[in-house]
Motif scaffolding. Sequence first.
Motif, mmCIF file in Angstrom:
data_model
loop_
_atom_site.group_PDB
_atom_site.id
_atom_site.type_symbol
_atom_site.label_atom_id
_atom_site.label_comp_id
_atom_site.label_asym_id
_atom_site.label_seq_id
_atom_site.Cartn_x
_atom_site.Cartn_y
_atom_site.Cartn_z
ATOM 1 N N UNK A 1 94.219 6.988 -29.473
ATOM 2 C CA UNK A 1 94.591 5.573 -29.427
ATOM 3 C C UNK A 1 93.361 4.674 -29.523
ATOM 4 N N UNK A 2 92.236 5.227 -30.004
ATOM 5 C CA UNK A 2 90.958 4.491 -29.925
ATOM 6 C C UNK A 2 91.011 3.098 -30.537
ATOM 7 N N UNK A 3 91.792 2.940 -31.603
ATOM 8 C CA UNK A 3 91.794 1.641 -32.279
ATOM 9 C C UNK A 3 92.978 0.758 -31.908
ATOM 10 N N UNK A 4 93.953 1.336 -31.192
ATOM 11 C CA UNK A 4 95.152 0.560 -30.855
ATOM 12 C C UNK A 4 94.760 -0.542 -29.883
ATOM 13 N N UNK A 5 94.994 -1.763 -30.275
ATOM 14 C CA UNK A 5 94.637 -2.875 -29.412
ATOM 15 C C UNK A 5 93.232 -3.393 -29.671
ATOM 16 N N UNK A 6 92.566 -2.830 -30.668
ATOM 17 C CA UNK A 6 91.231 -3.325 -30.997
ATOM 18 C C UNK A 6 91.139 -3.903 -32.403
ATOM 19 N N UNK A 7 91.954 -3.349 -33.301
ATOM 20 C CA UNK A 7 91.833 -3.808 -34.688
ATOM 21 C C UNK A 7 93.152 -4.359 -35.196
ATOM 22 N N UNK A 8 93.060 -5.066 -36.295
ATOM 23 C CA UNK A 8 94.255 -5.507 -36.989
ATOM 24 C C UNK A 8 94.691 -4.346 -37.889
ATOM 25 N N UNK A 9 95.830 -3.721 -37.593
ATOM 26 C CA UNK A 9 96.222 -2.531 -38.351
ATOM 27 C C UNK A 9 96.511 -2.820 -39.818
ATOM 28 N N UNK A 10 96.652 -4.089 -40.160
ATOM 29 C CA UNK A 10 96.976 -4.412 -41.550
ATOM 30 C C UNK A 10 95.723 -4.748 -42.360
ATOM 31 N N UNK A 11 94.559 -4.500 -41.777
ATOM 32 C CA UNK A 11 93.324 -4.803 -42.493
ATOM 33 C C UNK A 11 92.400 -3.580 -42.488
#
Lengths: 597, 169
Positions: free
Chosen positions: A120-130
């Motif tokens: 889950x390292x990126x969940x809540x940190x990045x915009x998943x659509x970019x």
Amino acid sequence: MTDYRMHILICGGTGCKASESNEIKEKFNHFISEFDLEDEVQVLFTGCFGFCEKGPIIKVLPDNTFYVSVAAKDIEEIVKEHILKGRPVKRLLYKEPVSGEVISESQDMDFYKKQIRIALRNCGFINPENIEEYISRDGYMALGKCLSEYTPEETTNIIKDSGLRGRGGGGFPTGLKWEITRKVESDQKYVVCNADEGDPGAFMDRSILEGDPHSVIEAMAICGYCIGADTGLVYIRAEYPLAIERLKTAIKQAEEYGLLGDKILGADFNFKIELRYGAGAFVCGEETALIHSMEGLRGEPTVKPPFPSVSGYMEKPTNVNNVETFANIPVIINKGAAWFSKIGTDKSKGTKVFALAGKINNVGLIEVPMGTTLREVIYDIGGGIKDGKEFKAVQTGGPSGGCLTKDFLDTPIDYENLLSAGSMMGSGGMIVMDEDDCMVSIAKFYLEFTLEESCGKCNPCRIGNKRLFEILDKVTEGKGTLEDIDKLKVLSDVIKDTSLCGLGQSSPNPVLSTIANFEDEYLSHVEEGKCPAGQCKSLVRYDILEDVCNGCTLCFRNCPVGAITGERRTPHFIDQSLCIKCGVCYDKCKFNAITVN
Amino acid sequence: MPKIKLAENTIQIIKDICAEFDNNEGELINVLHKVQDKLGYLPAEVQEVIAKGLNTSVAKVYGVVTFYSYFTMIPRGEFPISICMGTACYVRGAEQVLSEFKRQLKVDVGESTPDGMFSINCLRCVGACGLAPVVNVGDKVYGRVAPTQVKEIIAEYRKGCDSDNVKSA
């Protein structure tokens, strides 16, 4: 890219979107343009933060402020106070329930302290659509490394050495699976991502696909490179529209950046990814059934061998891995097998994502190192049982798993320990139950599920589970006998031994584990005709205590069937012939004047 | 089930969808998804056209339609009500909510009201376990639903007015 002074990350997971996060985003945009902040503040959706209990969640960067339970009407205040004047809105910060301490950064919250986030390292940190945001956090670096530095064999060995095991539930060593598929000779091979998350009460894979789709795409390409496949297929539930949409966007972006397609990063490697939709069949989580479903057939499992690694999709060698398994791959390549294998226990390496739900204070998505105890998960991270009730059991492994009692609270969680405790890891659903839950009803609930989801191909599963359900139904009606409990045990063993696929082989687990751990509850149903938890409707009777009832009329006004009569300020009365035993009066009464017998 | 006659343009829609997938038998599930999206459900007559389009037997199409819970042969109501029966919702009282919907609307799971307004369905985990128990009416999500709220939710649609906010107890 514009240099923004501030970023506002709004949870765009399904749970928060079901609350108000769309309106919240609109409000932010509205006020930001009103105050001419468009060039300074960026507002975007990110993946699930995991702390669903307190959703919708908003995080403000760079100061890392973590707002919980935000409503659309709060946005004006956040913009005016926090963004314009730099003063965080205190009342929307998280308050530690015990100490009452106000915490503004997520890493200081008990919910996050014991977690290690790899999948889950990126969940809540990045915009998943970019895709650029994914790349800025070492995204596609692992793929580049494999293509330029490692041979397929070396890459496979890294995964093997890491000790990563299948996160879908089976726990088969991932590297070994890749190696087997790699060694089979064929002109065409396939990589399949199993995103058919059918376990009721589990939403790990969906959150990864919604919050970080590129990590799965990158890992599938790495797998393709290892086993020699040029096509990847994602089998995803049609019930996950948001995940499908994000995945489609991510695939398109990866193609535009040359990270999917022909001659990826200049290497002699081609890889493309297509989507295949499931249509709501739990059995399709089983790999052979999944493959048949992708071929447009009924999703019925077939006998193994041949394993999919030899003959799978279109009878070609196929490597099937689960979403969470894939999400671990890029990190392992980047940080090395030794780093990964240091986390976890002797035989279970790394972390596991759990969907923590049920009668627990902090419902949400968590990721903990293998070897964490159930007590740490339930009390430290989960914040204990709702409404101060007593912990009764925790159910892991979904319809294939079992219930664990408080005797197992200090058991370190890993594949082997859960199995020997009579449950299993499963895909990661973790449902907490309290004293009000009837364990016979829970077993019946799961059996009803398997009954509906059994594909009907083999007799033990199709007929056996039906009989199991009927006996359980009889017990909850108060018509069971001691002999029935023995029958449940014998029949369960037969179904386990003789069913064709994993679904049937594990379907009696909820029955066996509840009998093993809560036999006294079964006995009081059959011997005394009583349901200790007061849940089995046929065995329950609601009565009003005349001397306690003060005639407030609250129950009278809330009874959906008009079964309660009585004048104001005089004791009320329940007409048993009309009562549907919904329990509303019991929940509503403020004076404990209603008893459950 | 009474026989229905499909309009010419409906038949054409189905044929076009089959053609879109190269009339390939292996794409049956994708074809069914798309047709159900367009028509709302998959009655026997529609299945016959699909079978012809993909050059396969009606029995096979029927076998697949009935195997997967996502496909339905009964038209759904104008406001389809789906009650989440995932474990998290179940332990937080979804069953009581379901029985209240059944009682209020006098229909069973998988049926529609005679006026075609509502239909009741169960689904397994929408993933909003923090809001359990969860009820979907169309695309709108209701969280933390209590049996006593069921009447209000139904009335909201009967009146034809739709408030913008998500109801939460």
